[in-house]
Design a protein around this motif. Structure first.
Motif, PDB file in Angstrom:
ATOM      1  N   UNK A  13      30.874  44.877  72.111  1.00 52.39           N
ATOM      2  CA  UNK A  13      32.334  44.938  72.144  1.00 52.39           C
ATOM      3  C   UNK A  13      32.940  43.584  71.785  1.00 52.39           C
ATOM      4  N   UNK A  14      32.279  42.505  72.194  1.00 54.87           N
ATOM      5  CA  UNK A  14      32.750  41.165  71.838  1.00 54.87           C
ATOM      6  C   UNK A  14      32.469  40.870  70.364  1.00 54.87           C
ATOM      7  N   UNK A  15      31.356  41.387  69.866  1.00 56.90           N
ATOM      8  CA  UNK A  15      31.047  41.218  68.442  1.00 56.90           C
ATOM      9  C   UNK A  15      32.102  41.899  67.576  1.00 56.90           C
ATOM     10  N   UNK A  16      32.610  43.037  68.022  1.00 54.69           N
ATOM     11  CA  UNK A  16      33.671  43.721  67.279  1.00 54.69           C
ATOM     12  C   UNK A  16      34.908  42.840  67.151  1.00 54.69           C
ATOM     13  N   UNK A  17      35.292  42.190  68.235  1.00 52.96           N
ATOM     14  CA  UNK A  17      36.457  41.306  68.209  1.00 52.96           C
ATOM     15  C   UNK A  17      36.213  40.136  67.260  1.00 52.96           C
ATOM     16  N   UNK A  18      35.020  39.567  67.334  1.00 54.65           N
ATOM     17  CA  UNK A  18      34.695  38.408  66.489  1.00 54.65           C
ATOM     18  C   UNK A  18      34.707  38.790  65.015  1.00 54.65           C
ATOM     19  N   UNK A  19      34.181  39.952  64.707  1.00 58.10           N
ATOM     20  CA  UNK A  19      34.175  40.421  63.322  1.00 58.10           C
ATOM     21  C   UNK A  19      35.597  40.649  62.821  1.00 58.10           C
ATOM     22  N   UNK A  20      36.441  41.206  63.686  1.00 60.11           N
ATOM     23  CA  UNK A  20      37.850  41.407  63.314  1.00 60.11           C
ATOM     24  C   UNK A  20      38.548  40.088  63.018  1.00 60.11           C
ATOM     25  N   UNK A  21      38.095  39.022  63.663  1.00 61.53           N
ATOM     26  CA  UNK A  21      38.657  37.690  63.418  1.00 61.53           C
ATOM     27  C   UNK A  21      38.175  37.091  62.099  1.00 61.53           C
ATOM     28  N   UNK A  22      37.194  37.745  61.485  1.00 62.74           N
ATOM     29  CA  UNK A  22      36.593  37.217  60.270  1.00 62.74           C
ATOM     30  C   UNK A  22      35.318  36.441  60.506  1.00 62.74           C
ATOM     31  N   UNK A  23      34.824  36.464  61.747  1.00 61.88           N
ATOM     32  CA  UNK A  23      33.589  35.758  62.063  1.00 61.88           C
ATOM     33  C   UNK A  23      32.355  36.523  61.620  1.00 61.88           C
ATOM     34  N   UNK A  24      31.267  35.796  61.445  1.00 59.74           N
ATOM     35  CA  UNK A  24      29.980  36.399  61.077  1.00 59.74           C
ATOM     36  C   UNK A  24      29.224  36.769  62.343  1.00 59.74           C
ATOM     37  N   UNK A  25      28.717  37.996  62.402  1.00 56.61           N
ATOM     38  CA  UNK A  25      27.963  38.439  63.564  1.00 56.61           C
ATOM     39  C   UNK A  25      26.685  39.127  63.116  1.00 56.61           C
ATOM     40  N   UNK A  26      25.577  38.768  63.746  1.00 55.36           N
ATOM     41  CA  UNK A  26      24.292  39.414  63.491  1.00 55.36           C
ATOM     42  C   UNK A  26      23.828  40.041  64.788  1.00 55.36           C
ATOM     43  N   UNK A  27      23.590  41.358  64.772  1.00 57.45           N
ATOM     44  CA  UNK A  27      23.225  42.089  65.982  1.00 57.45           C
ATOM     45  C   UNK A  27      21.728  42.393  65.997  1.00 57.45           C
ATOM     46  N   UNK A  28      21.099  42.099  67.115  1.00 60.03           N
ATOM     47  CA  UNK A  28      19.670  42.370  67.297  1.00 60.03           C
ATOM     48  C   UNK A  28      19.512  43.532  68.269  1.00 60.03           C
ATOM     49  N   UNK A  29      18.855  44.602  67.827  1.00 63.50           N
ATOM     50  CA  UNK A  29      18.615  45.746  68.705  1.00 63.50           C
ATOM     51  C   UNK A  29      18.849  47.058  67.995  1.00 63.50           C
ATOM     52  N   UNK A  30      18.737  48.147  68.751  1.00 61.60           N
ATOM     53  CA  UNK A  30      19.020  49.469  68.204  1.00 61.60           C
ATOM     54  C   UNK A  30      20.465  49.528  67.735  1.00 61.60           C
ATOM     55  N   UNK A  31      20.742  50.152  66.583  1.00 59.02           N
ATOM     56  CA  UNK A  31      19.936  51.107  65.812  1.00 59.02           C
ATOM     57  C   UNK A  31      19.097  50.512  64.671  1.00 59.02           C
ATOM     58  N   UNK A  32      18.929  49.194  64.620  1.00 63.93           N
ATOM     59  CA  UNK A  32      18.127  48.601  63.551  1.00 63.93           C
ATOM     60  C   UNK A  32      16.696  49.150  63.632  1.00 63.93           C
ATOM     61  N   UNK A  33      16.214  49.813  62.577  1.00 59.34           N
ATOM     62  CA  UNK A  33      14.859  50.382  62.660  1.00 59.34           C
ATOM     63  C   UNK A  33      13.765  49.335  62.817  1.00 59.34           C
ATOM     64  N   UNK A  34      14.073  48.072  62.481  1.00 53.67           N
ATOM     65  CA  UNK A  34      13.053  47.024  62.595  1.00 53.67           C
ATOM     66  C   UNK A  34      12.604  46.814  64.039  1.00 53.67           C
ATOM     67  N   UNK A  35      13.452  47.130  65.017  1.00 50.50           N
ATOM     68  CA  UNK A  35      13.069  46.881  66.409  1.00 50.50           C
ATOM     69  C   UNK A  35      12.019  47.875  66.892  1.00 50.50           C
ATOM     70  N   UNK A  36      11.776  48.910  66.122  1.00 53.56           N
ATOM     71  CA  UNK A  36      10.745  49.876  66.507  1.00 53.56           C
ATOM     72  C   UNK A  36       9.342  49.422  66.095  1.00 53.56           C
ATOM     73  N   UNK A  37       9.256  48.411  65.227  1.00 53.30           N
ATOM     74  CA  UNK A  37       7.938  47.927  64.797  1.00 53.30           C
ATOM     75  C   UNK A  37       7.131  47.342  65.965  1.00 53.30           C
ATOM     76  N   UNK A  38       7.709  46.444  66.785  1.00 47.72           N
ATOM     77  CA  UNK A  38       6.928  45.960  67.934  1.00 47.72           C
ATOM     78  C   UNK A  38       6.634  47.042  68.970  1.00 47.72           C
ATOM     79  N   UNK A  39       7.469  48.069  69.025  1.00 45.25           N
ATOM     80  CA  UNK A  39       7.190  49.209  69.897  1.00 45.25           C
ATOM     81  C   UNK A  39       5.917  49.917  69.432  1.00 45.25           C
ATOM     82  N   UNK A  40       5.822  50.113  68.125  1.00 50.44           N
ATOM     83  CA  UNK A  40       4.647  50.790  67.574  1.00 50.44           C
ATOM     84  C   UNK A  40       3.379  49.953  67.743  1.00 50.44           C
TER      85      UNK A  40
END
Length: 286
Positions: free
Chosen positions: A186-213
């Motif tokens: 929710x805070x990342x949404x505000x930052x993005x609206x401000x024009x800030x760059x945000x990188x999110x780590x976690x689901x739904x990124x499929x890459x996070x399932x690799x260490x699970x496997x």
């Protein structure tokens, strides 16, 4: 959409289970009553069970939380959290976003999340002007700040210095007991609206399932079932990772749709989110 009462009918179809924690295994305070028996039945049948959570803390920290809730470690094979993955990426500095980051971070979030920068993964500073990036692990209820707007001044300060944001929890909300609280997303949404760059780590990124496997082992993804309460993270992530998904009607799903939603309502919500779960389940029970 079919609504199942339990997972017994699916057990023989899958060898691995990827379970969300908040809203599926526990409510933020204690496990849902039927969960330990469901996990025990899966383990008795030789199934691999891994918890995959967007919590912004390292896996060892979350294991301790589950210990304090009384969940036996014999009931699962491992934990992968967005905090664990962020810590690994901060240490490795191989991903393009992380490769550009300097070592100093200004933190928004509670102190309990600081395992994500332990062992030299980052150096915390008090002010944005001294930082290389903004570490966002979410609101700090311990200091009474659970309203996203309360963080706008800190976000504006980070934006003023052009700090890229590392968001360590893409969830927008979570249920803790009967309360619906905002998360780092929710805070990342505000930052993005401000024009800030945000990188999110976690689901739904499929890459996070690799260490699970890696924990599940040599099992085809077609034989792995993911269970989550949130379509746009849990279900979408599993779908992108090539796994079947089951929609748990506890946690945020119960908050949004009540205790007894119709199958048609669920189908329409899933379609609107672009996901196609195998079915819904009233809760993680055998």
């Amino acid at each position: 959409m079919e609504i199942l009462d339990g997972i017994a009918s699916l057990a023989d179809r899958y060898d691995g289970y990827v379970l969300d924690l908040w809203g599926v295994v526990h409510n933020g305070k204690q496990p849902y009553p039927p969960v330990p028996e469901a996990l025990r039945q899966l383990k008795d049948r030789g199934k691999k069970v891994v918890f995959l959570t967007n919590a912004p803390r390292r896996s060892w920290f979350i294991a301790g939380m589950l210990d304090r809730m009384g969940l036996d470690r014999a009931l699962y094979d491992g934990i992968i959290s967005s905090g664990e993955i962020a810590w690994r990426m901060l240490k490795a500095k191989q991903h393009p976003f992380f490769a550009q980051l300097g070592p100093r971070a200004v933190h928004i979030g509670p102190d309990r999340d600081l395992s994500v920068v332990e062992d030299g993964a980052a150096e915390l500073v008090a002010e944005a002007k001294d930082a290389d990036f903004l570490l966002n692990t979410g609101p700090d209820p311990e200091r009474g700040s659970i309203d996203a707007e309360a963080y706008r001044p800190a976000l504006e300060e980070a934006r003023k210095y052009g700090l890229p944001m590392l968001c360590v929890n893409p969830d927008r909300h979570v249920m803790v007991g009967t309360e619906r609280l905002i998360c780092a997303g929710a805070l990342a949404d505000i930052y993005t609206e401000m024009g800030g760059e945000s990188f999110e780590v976690g689901k739904p990124d499929p890459a996070v399932y690799d260490p699970v496997m890696e924990i599940i082992g040599d099992v085809p993804r077609s034989r792995v079932l993911a269970i989550g309460d949130t379509p746009h993270t849990d279900l979408a992530g599993a779908q992108a990772a090539g796994m079947d998904a089951l929609w748990a009607l506890t946690g945020l799903a119960a908050f949004a749709h009540g205790d007894n939603p119709s199958s048609e309502t669920l189908r329409q919500v899933a379609l609107s989110e672009g996901v196609d779960p195998l079915a819904a389940i009233r809760g993680l029970r055998w």
